[in-house]
Design an enzyme around this catalytic site. Sequence first.
Site, PDB file in Angstrom:
ATOM      1  N   ARG A  73     -30.239 -33.108 -27.873  1.00 32.39           N
ATOM      2  CA  ARG A  73     -31.160 -32.067 -28.327  1.00 32.39           C
ATOM      3  C   ARG A  73     -32.603 -32.400 -27.940  1.00 32.39           C
ATOM      4  O   ARG A  73     -33.383 -31.524 -27.591  1.00 32.39           O
ATOM      5  CB  ARG A  73     -31.051 -31.894 -29.844  1.00 32.39           C
ATOM      6  CG  ARG A  73     -29.819 -31.073 -30.229  1.00 32.39           C
ATOM      7  CD  ARG A  73     -29.792 -30.771 -31.700  1.00 32.39           C
ATOM      8  NE  ARG A  73     -30.965 -30.055 -32.144  1.00 32.39           N
ATOM      9  CZ  ARG A  73     -31.428 -30.085 -33.396  1.00 32.39           C
ATOM     10  NH1 ARG A  73     -30.812 -30.805 -34.313  1.00 32.39           N
ATOM     11  NH2 ARG A  73     -32.500 -29.402 -33.735  1.00 32.39           N
ATOM     12  N   GLN A 104     -39.711 -24.977 -39.765  1.00 31.43           N
ATOM     13  CA  GLN A 104     -38.489 -25.733 -40.034  1.00 31.43           C
ATOM     14  C   GLN A 104     -37.987 -26.363 -38.738  1.00 31.43           C
ATOM     15  O   GLN A 104     -37.021 -27.107 -38.743  1.00 31.43           O
ATOM     16  CB  GLN A 104     -37.405 -24.800 -40.576  1.00 31.43           C
ATOM     17  CG  GLN A 104     -37.778 -24.134 -41.890  1.00 31.43           C
ATOM     18  CD  GLN A 104     -36.851 -22.978 -42.205  1.00 31.43           C
ATOM     19  OE1 GLN A 104     -35.764 -23.153 -42.748  1.00 31.43           O
ATOM     20  NE2 GLN A 104     -37.270 -21.775 -41.862  1.00 31.43           N
ATOM     21  N   ASN A 105     -38.651 -26.019 -37.622  1.00 32.87           N
ATOM     22  CA  ASN A 105     -38.176 -26.498 -36.322  1.00 32.87           C
ATOM     23  C   ASN A 105     -38.613 -27.932 -36.077  1.00 32.87           C
ATOM     24  O   ASN A 105     -39.728 -28.326 -36.428  1.00 32.87           O
ATOM     25  CB  ASN A 105     -38.699 -25.595 -35.206  1.00 32.87           C
ATOM     26  CG  ASN A 105     -38.172 -24.176 -35.353  1.00 32.87           C
ATOM     27  OD1 ASN A 105     -37.229 -23.953 -36.112  1.00 32.87           O
ATOM     28  ND2 ASN A 105     -38.775 -23.235 -34.664  1.00 32.87           N
ATOM     29  N   VAL A 106     -37.733 -28.673 -35.422  1.00 29.69           N
ATOM     30  CA  VAL A 106     -38.054 -30.077 -35.140  1.00 29.69           C
ATOM     31  C   VAL A 106     -38.604 -30.235 -33.717  1.00 29.69           C
ATOM     32  O   VAL A 106     -38.954 -31.325 -33.304  1.00 29.69           O
ATOM     33  CB  VAL A 106     -36.820 -30.986 -35.363  1.00 29.69           C
ATOM     34  CG1 VAL A 106     -36.381 -30.941 -36.823  1.00 29.69           C
ATOM     35  CG2 VAL A 106     -35.669 -30.607 -34.430  1.00 29.69           C
ATOM     36  N   HIS A 122     -39.011 -30.151 -41.594  1.00 28.58           N
ATOM     37  CA  HIS A 122     -37.745 -30.838 -41.318  1.00 28.58           C
ATOM     38  C   HIS A 122     -37.888 -31.970 -40.301  1.00 28.58           C
ATOM     39  O   HIS A 122     -36.923 -32.345 -39.642  1.00 28.58           O
ATOM     40  CB  HIS A 122     -36.686 -29.827 -40.851  1.00 28.58           C
ATOM     41  CG  HIS A 122     -36.289 -28.862 -41.931  1.00 28.58           C
ATOM     42  ND1 HIS A 122     -35.534 -27.727 -41.703  1.00 28.58           N
ATOM     43  CD2 HIS A 122     -36.537 -28.871 -43.264  1.00 28.58           C
ATOM     44  CE1 HIS A 122     -35.352 -27.085 -42.842  1.00 28.58           C
ATOM     45  NE2 HIS A 122     -35.954 -27.754 -43.798  1.00 28.58           N
ATOM     46  N   CYS A 130     -38.000 -46.164 -37.607  1.00 34.25           N
ATOM     47  CA  CYS A 130     -37.181 -47.312 -37.996  1.00 34.25           C
ATOM     48  C   CYS A 130     -36.700 -47.151 -39.442  1.00 34.25           C
ATOM     49  O   CYS A 130     -37.496 -46.826 -40.328  1.00 34.25           O
ATOM     50  CB  CYS A 130     -38.022 -48.575 -37.847  1.00 34.25           C
ATOM     51  SG  CYS A 130     -37.218 -50.012 -38.536  1.00 34.25           S
ATOM     52  N   CYS A 133     -38.688 -50.557 -41.367  1.00 30.86           N
ATOM     53  CA  CYS A 133     -40.145 -50.539 -41.621  1.00 30.86           C
ATOM     54  C   CYS A 133     -40.734 -49.137 -41.502  1.00 30.86           C
ATOM     55  O   CYS A 133     -41.936 -48.954 -41.704  1.00 30.86           O
ATOM     56  CB  CYS A 133     -40.847 -51.511 -40.687  1.00 30.86           C
ATOM     57  SG  CYS A 133     -40.733 -51.077 -38.931  1.00 30.86           S
ATOM     58  N   CYS A 159     -35.333 -51.581 -33.784  1.00 28.60           N
ATOM     59  CA  CYS A 159     -36.789 -51.665 -33.898  1.00 28.60           C
ATOM     60  C   CYS A 159     -37.279 -52.985 -33.303  1.00 28.60           C
ATOM     61  O   CYS A 159     -36.738 -54.046 -33.626  1.00 28.60           O
ATOM     62  CB  CYS A 159     -37.178 -51.577 -35.369  1.00 28.60           C
ATOM     63  SG  CYS A 159     -38.933 -51.780 -35.680  1.00 28.60           S
ATOM     64  N   THR A 200     -35.950 -16.986 -39.010  1.00 27.31           N
ATOM     65  CA  THR A 200     -35.172 -17.868 -39.891  1.00 27.31           C
ATOM     66  C   THR A 200     -34.155 -17.044 -40.670  1.00 27.31           C
ATOM     67  O   THR A 200     -34.435 -15.907 -41.048  1.00 27.31           O
ATOM     68  CB  THR A 200     -36.075 -18.681 -40.855  1.00 27.31           C
ATOM     69  OG1 THR A 200     -35.255 -19.385 -41.782  1.00 27.31           O
ATOM     70  CG2 THR A 200     -37.076 -17.821 -41.600  1.00 27.31           C
TER      71      THR A 200
HETATM   72  N1  APR Z   1     -36.498 -13.873 -32.581  1.00 30.18           N
HETATM   73  C1  APR Z   1     -36.510 -13.972 -33.927  1.00 30.18           C
HETATM   74  N2  APR Z   1     -35.451 -14.361 -34.640  1.00 30.18           N
HETATM   75  C2  APR Z   1     -34.324 -14.695 -33.971  1.00 30.18           C
HETATM   76  C3  APR Z   1     -34.232 -14.630 -32.555  1.00 30.18           C
HETATM   77  C4  APR Z   1     -35.385 -14.190 -31.853  1.00 30.18           C
HETATM   78  N3  APR Z   1     -35.408 -14.081 -30.519  1.00 30.18           N
HETATM   79  N4  APR Z   1     -32.990 -15.028 -32.200  1.00 30.18           N
HETATM   80  C5  APR Z   1     -32.325 -15.320 -33.327  1.00 30.18           C
HETATM   81  N5  APR Z   1     -33.132 -15.112 -34.407  1.00 30.18           N
HETATM   82  C6  APR Z   1     -32.847 -15.297 -35.833  1.00 30.18           C
HETATM   83  C7  APR Z   1     -31.390 -15.156 -36.219  1.00 30.18           C
HETATM   84  O1  APR Z   1     -31.060 -13.788 -36.445  1.00 30.18           O
HETATM   85  C8  APR Z   1     -31.330 -15.977 -37.507  1.00 30.18           C
HETATM   86  O2  APR Z   1     -31.626 -15.184 -38.641  1.00 30.18           O
HETATM   87  O3  APR Z   1     -33.189 -16.618 -36.164  1.00 30.18           O
HETATM   88  C9  APR Z   1     -32.454 -17.003 -37.311  1.00 30.18           C
HETATM   89  C10 APR Z   1     -31.976 -18.410 -37.091  1.00 30.18           C
HETATM   90  O4  APR Z   1     -31.374 -18.857 -38.275  1.00 30.18           O
HETATM   91  P1  APR Z   1     -30.789 -20.331 -38.403  1.00 30.18           P
HETATM   92  O5  APR Z   1     -29.997 -20.660 -37.198  1.00 30.18           O
HETATM   93  O6  APR Z   1     -30.132 -20.447 -39.744  1.00 30.18           O
HETATM   94  O7  APR Z   1     -32.118 -21.242 -38.340  1.00 30.18           O
HETATM   95  P2  APR Z   1     -33.117 -21.650 -39.501  1.00 30.18           P
HETATM   96  O8  APR Z   1     -33.309 -20.557 -40.473  1.00 30.18           O
HETATM   97  O9  APR Z   1     -34.309 -22.232 -38.824  1.00 30.18           O
HETATM   98  O10 APR Z   1     -32.291 -22.822 -40.192  1.00 30.18           O
HETATM   99  C11 APR Z   1     -32.919 -23.593 -41.168  1.00 30.18           C
HETATM  100  O11 APR Z   1     -31.083 -25.120 -41.086  1.00 30.18           O
HETATM  101  O12 APR Z   1     -29.501 -26.546 -40.117  1.00 30.18           O
HETATM  102  C12 APR Z   1     -30.745 -26.415 -40.618  1.00 30.18           C
HETATM  103  O13 APR Z   1     -32.396 -28.018 -40.341  1.00 30.18           O
HETATM  104  C13 APR Z   1     -31.868 -26.873 -39.726  1.00 30.18           C
HETATM  105  O14 APR Z   1     -34.184 -26.229 -39.799  1.00 30.18           O
HETATM  106  C14 APR Z   1     -32.854 -25.736 -39.767  1.00 30.18           C
HETATM  107  C15 APR Z   1     -32.487 -25.028 -41.065  1.00 30.18           C
END
Ligand code: APR
Length: 259
Positions: A73, A104-106, A122, A130, A133, A159, A200
């Site tokens: 990833r 929430q994105n990494v 997240h 590590c 430490c 580490c 999200t």
């Molecule tokens: N533009 C906007 N939204 C979109 C697009 C796009 N082009 N493509 C997909 N989506 C929407 C989907 O419809 C869905 O509702 O993005 C959302 C993604 O949802 P998830 O996959 O559940 O992602 P997220 O809400 O960030 O998940 C939260 O879950 O597994 C964990 O740690 C991980 O941070 C993540 C957390």
Amino acid sequence: MTQQEFPLSLITALRAATRVVVLTGAGVSAESGIPTFRDKQTGLWENFDAAELATRYAFDRDPAFVWGWYEWRRAAVQKAQPNPAHLAIATMETRVPQFTLITQNVDDLHERAGSRNILHLHGEISRPYCEGCRQSHVFPRATPKIALGGEERIEPPRCQSCGARIRPGVVWFGEALPDGAWASARESARQCDVFFCIGTSSLVQPAASLTDLAIDAGATTIQVNPDSTDIDDLVTFSLRGPAGTVLPQLVAETWNIPQ
Ligand code: APR
């Protein structure tokens, strides 16, 4: 590209806002080629088991599998570029007196698009640390071979300071969010005039509860998502469409920026 019609009350609220908060999820990076978690067929948790990969238990049981998956990833993130949604959010920050981006994105696509005031709820995939430490470690670019796979086993490195195992820099299921980022996110959600919830599924807590805080505080709430979610009827405006299309149009119309 079709031009979306935005309600005048939305544009007015955004122009008048002094405090804007944007909460983003995986959907914002989807148009950069980074898979989301819960979309049917393409979502990571459709194809991989979250319990086998994104928990402390999984890492202890099979560290090489988990580390290899996160390296895959990390390589995908390194190859990806910010898309028009990331750029529109960065532009918004320059137009609003107080702006907080909570993600929430990494990945680091918001940073690379020019966003500055960012809270990573997240963690960050580019900052493994590590277990002993807790020092952050910067690693060279992941190899192209890793970018092709997803199931390659790689032993996590040790580490150089204390010899303990290095772990991915992300927050796993069952772990607490970083204290400072979480407290600041809650405070900004409580105090904002406008709260965006972009890309999200709003299914993962406690991040999703930020939207409830903003609603309870009386903010104008705006969702951007091509699909329906459980909060469609709770937000003030639900803008249906990909963030990379909707946001540039919204920002251009609100602040009269030529597209
Ligand atoms: N533009 C906007 N939204 C979109 C697009 C796009 N082009 N493509 C997909 N989506 C929407 C989907 O419809 C869905 O509702 O993005 C959302 C993604 O949802 P998830 O996959 O559940 O992602 P997220 O809400 O960030 O998940 C939260 O879950 O597994 C964990 O740690 C991980 O941070 C993540 C957390």
